[in-house]
Every structure is written in structure tokens, then in C-alpha cells.
Design a protein around this motif. Sequence first.
Motif, short mmCIF file in Angstrom:
data_model
loop_
_atom_site.label_atom_id
_atom_site.label_comp_id
_atom_site.label_asym_id
_atom_site.label_seq_id
_atom_site.Cartn_x
_atom_site.Cartn_y
_atom_site.Cartn_z
N GLN A 61 33.75 30.98 -43.46
CA GLN A 61 33.50 30.11 -42.10
C GLN A 61 34.49 30.41 -41.01
O GLN A 61 35.83 31.11 -41.29
CB GLN A 61 33.72 28.82 -42.78
N GLY A 62 34.18 30.05 -39.73
CA GLY A 62 35.08 30.26 -38.77
C GLY A 62 36.17 29.46 -38.72
O GLY A 62 36.09 28.32 -39.51
N VAL A 63 37.04 29.56 -37.92
CA VAL A 63 38.20 28.56 -37.72
C VAL A 63 37.94 27.18 -37.29
O VAL A 63 38.36 26.16 -37.58
CB VAL A 63 39.47 29.32 -36.95
N SER A 64 37.17 27.37 -36.16
CA SER A 64 36.56 25.92 -35.77
C SER A 64 35.72 25.27 -36.61
O SER A 64 35.74 24.08 -36.81
CB SER A 64 35.73 26.44 -34.37
N GLU A 65 35.06 26.10 -37.41
CA GLU A 65 34.04 25.37 -38.39
C GLU A 65 34.71 24.76 -39.44
O GLU A 65 34.46 23.38 -39.87
CB GLU A 65 33.03 26.92 -39.00
N LEU A 66 35.72 25.32 -39.72
CA LEU A 66 36.72 24.73 -40.91
C LEU A 66 37.39 23.34 -40.21
O LEU A 66 37.76 22.30 -40.78
CB LEU A 66 37.95 25.66 -41.24
N GLY A 67 37.97 23.70 -38.89
CA GLY A 67 38.43 22.36 -38.27
C GLY A 67 37.72 21.38 -38.08
O GLY A 67 38.31 20.36 -38.31
N GLU A 68 36.35 21.57 -37.94
CA GLU A 68 35.36 20.32 -37.69
C GLU A 68 35.33 19.63 -39.03
O GLU A 68 35.30 18.30 -38.83
CB GLU A 68 33.84 20.80 -37.41
N GLN A 69 35.49 20.25 -40.22
CA GLN A 69 35.35 19.44 -41.38
C GLN A 69 36.67 18.77 -41.67
O GLN A 69 36.71 17.75 -42.23
CB GLN A 69 35.17 20.33 -42.59
N ASP A 95 34.23 38.45 -36.47
CA ASP A 95 32.90 38.53 -36.48
C ASP A 95 32.20 39.51 -35.76
O ASP A 95 32.49 39.55 -34.54
CB ASP A 95 32.30 36.87 -36.45
N THR A 96 31.64 40.37 -36.32
CA THR A 96 31.21 41.66 -35.50
C THR A 96 30.05 41.18 -34.50
O THR A 96 29.78 41.97 -33.57
CB THR A 96 30.40 42.57 -36.40
N GLU A 97 29.29 39.93 -34.70
CA GLU A 97 28.16 39.41 -33.93
C GLU A 97 28.94 38.83 -32.59
O GLU A 97 28.18 38.69 -31.63
CB GLU A 97 27.62 38.43 -34.68
N ASP A 98 30.03 37.95 -32.84
CA ASP A 98 30.60 37.29 -31.73
C ASP A 98 32.47 37.68 -32.15
O ASP A 98 32.92 36.81 -33.00
CB ASP A 98 30.46 35.77 -31.85
N GLU A 99 32.79 38.53 -31.34
CA GLU A 99 34.10 39.02 -31.50
C GLU A 99 35.15 37.82 -31.25
O GLU A 99 36.58 37.98 -31.50
CB GLU A 99 34.29 39.99 -30.53
N ARG A 100 34.65 36.59 -30.78
CA ARG A 100 35.51 35.45 -30.55
C ARG A 100 36.16 34.97 -31.80
O ARG A 100 37.10 34.26 -31.89
CB ARG A 100 35.07 34.48 -29.52
N LEU A 103 36.34 34.98 -39.04
CA LEU A 103 35.60 34.58 -40.12
C LEU A 103 36.76 34.52 -41.30
O LEU A 103 37.20 35.58 -41.75
CB LEU A 103 34.33 35.25 -40.79
N VAL A 104 36.79 33.75 -42.18
CA VAL A 104 37.92 33.41 -43.18
C VAL A 104 36.87 33.55 -44.59
O VAL A 104 36.12 32.51 -44.95
CB VAL A 104 38.53 31.99 -43.20
N HIS A 105 37.29 34.41 -45.37
CA HIS A 105 36.57 34.67 -46.65
C HIS A 105 37.67 34.64 -47.65
O HIS A 105 38.72 35.06 -47.60
CB HIS A 105 35.90 36.02 -46.77
N LEU A 106 37.26 34.08 -49.03
CA LEU A 106 37.95 34.06 -49.90
C LEU A 106 38.03 35.50 -50.66
O LEU A 106 37.10 36.10 -50.72
CB LEU A 106 37.33 33.03 -51.15
N THR A 107 39.28 35.56 -51.11
CA THR A 107 39.30 36.99 -52.02
C THR A 107 39.07 36.69 -53.56
O THR A 107 38.87 35.28 -53.71
CB THR A 107 40.89 37.50 -51.87
N ALA A 108 38.93 37.71 -54.30
CA ALA A 108 38.78 37.55 -55.80
C ALA A 108 39.86 36.27 -56.21
O ALA A 108 39.46 35.42 -56.95
CB ALA A 108 38.77 38.56 -56.54
#
Lengths: 156, 156
Positions: A61-69, A95-100, A103-108
Motif C-alpha cells: 500500500q501507499g503511504v497515504s493509503e496507510l494513513g487513511e486507515q 510506484d512505476t505507474e505513479d512516481e509520486r 509502495l510499502v511491501h512486507l519482506t519475508a
Amino acid sequence: MTKRNANAIPRIQPKLEQSLCFAIYSAGLAFNRLYKPILDEMGLTYPQYLVMMVLWERDGQGVSELGEQLFLESNTLTPLIKRLEAAGLVTRTRDTEDERQVLVHLTAQGRELLKEASCVPAQVVAATGMSVEQLGKLKASVTGLRDGLRAAVDEA
Amino acid sequence: MTKRNANAIPRIQPKLEQSLCFAIYSAGLAFNRLYKPILDEMGLTYPQYLVMMVLWERDGQGVSELGEQLFLESNTLTPLIKRLEAAGLVTRTRDTEDERQVLVHLTAQGRELLKEASCVPAQVVAATGMSVEQLGKLKASVTGLRDGLRAAVDEA
DNA sequence: TGCGATTTAATCGCGCGCGATTTATTTTCA
DNA sequence: TGAAAATAAATCGCGCGCGATTAAATCGCA
């Protein structure tokens, strides 16, 4: 309106023990103190744990997306997420689609931590000394309060 | 006990939306955001407002005494009270009977601020959108939760 | 009486929350 | 198309909370 000042704001002395805000504030402190030793073992702070919970539910998820929750913004989340990254629990990629967006992803390792976290809720429920039903009702009431406050702040 | 692990801690995935702690946490954020513009006019932060409330109820208390009511300690209160002192709202004086204690007293300006503060509670109640009865019940529930959590932390 | 234990406040460092601002990217629409 | 507006994240400073530690005053009691 038969009197002047019929709509004047009532004036009463604010008292700590009768204010809901202090009950919420001090319950928040109490929760933090309960969580501290539990989360210390996982190397997380409470806000970091919240971010991990959101990611365990849906990864990437993006930073703003996390922030909304979480009701937080980038000024709080950016440094927090960088600490999670430094701990090896998440990755931050543009994000390659929107460089602004970042995206935060979990590692293993971040996904692995869910196993340890899965025994946290039951410990916390036990500490409250309340039934699951009571907790559910209280959660609903407090959530309603929160949403009411947010609405009041937004319309102001 | 007919099975092994009958007392094992149940493992479930922690979810944000079903956790009471997040409801409390986010309600605390919402309260802060509601109070911010109101308290800004008085030149107070929310924790400073709490300290003033305690002093308005009873003037001339020690730092630990304040802390017992607010669930805070000197590491938090000392700098906070120094800021209130710098703002001209309180004085800090060593107790002549017990030089270990610092007594915090309201200044005339600090007492005067109660007049402005007296219209805060009604504004906050209005913002919740809940009745005074509902608020009272919710306050009692949250206070009970807090005390339960504190008991669990203390006995651990 | 005197010395160790206790109590009280203060200090320090770190991680939030958040208002204010900045930078980079994308969108809008004239 | 291109400049202004909008959006996303990052940066900065300040005030908490709090664990850990220190310093000073008081207490307990042998």
C-alpha cells in the motif's frame, strides 16, 4: 427565545474525572503500557504494530493509503516506515505507474512476524478483564465517538 | 483437560478494525484534533490543559501528586510544568517542609484562565454528537477498561 | 547517631503526532 | 501543448510519553 443569551455556551468548570476525553487519553496510556513489553519482544512500537497490521491485511500500500486507515499523515508515517525498513520488515519502492507514490511491501521477515503477532490479541483481551462481547460493544461505541468527533472537526 | 494445549494462547490474525485498542488510539487522535484549535486560543496543549484542570480543582500540588491523577511521571511533567511556568500560568517552589517536593501553584493569570476554559466542556460535548447520558456511560466504561488494564499491568 | 534505603524531581534520548513547508510528479483545461 | 492546480511524499521543529539514570532530601532503624 424569551431570554437573551438563550444560545450562549454554558459555562462550567472542567473537571478531570468527569471528562470522557481524559478517560480516552488515560486508557490510551494504559494500552501503551500493556503493549510495550509484548511488542518489545517483536521489536515494534505500538504505531509500528498498527502499520504492520494494515499490511498483514493487505500488502503493498501507499503511504497515504496507510494513513487513511490509521488517521495519520506522511509527516508521521514516512519516518516510522523508514524505521520498519531499517528493521528489515518492509520495503519502500516508488510506484512505476505513479512516481509520486511510495509502495510499502512486507519482506519475508515482515510476513513471518505475523506468526508471533497472532498470539497478541488474546493476551490483550485477557488483560482487559472484559468479555469479548463487552469489548465488542465498547469498541463500537468508541468508534462511533471517534467518527462523530472527526465529522465535527471536518465540518468546522 | 482432555486435550494437550487446552491452555495454549489462541492464535488469530490481529486486525485493525476489530481491535478496541485502535478505537481508543484513534479516538484519542480525534479528541486532540478537536481540542487543538480551542486550546490554541488559550495558549495550551492538551496535556497542559489537563494539568491546569487538576490545579483548578485544587491548587498547590506536588509533581508526583499531579502525576498520580494524570497517570504521568516527572520525566513528562517536569518539562511540561516548566513551560506552564514560562507562560506565566504557574509557579514552581520547593516545599519548605520537604525540600524534595516541588509545589505547583496557579498564578493570578492561571486562575484567570479558568474563565476561558469554562466554555470548553460544552463545545466538546456538542462536537461528540452524543447525549450527556451516553457520554457518561461511555466514560464509565472506558474508565473501567483503563483501570482493568492498569491492574493487569501492575500485577504482571 | 549514622548509614543505607526510600522518595522526589530532574535529565537525557528516542519515537511518535502534527503544523508548516518543500519537492517532485501528475492532472487539468485554456 | 503548456502553464497552473492538485496530489504524494518528505522534511523540519516542537511537545509530549517514557525507559533509564542521576542528584538531592528524607526516612528507617540498628
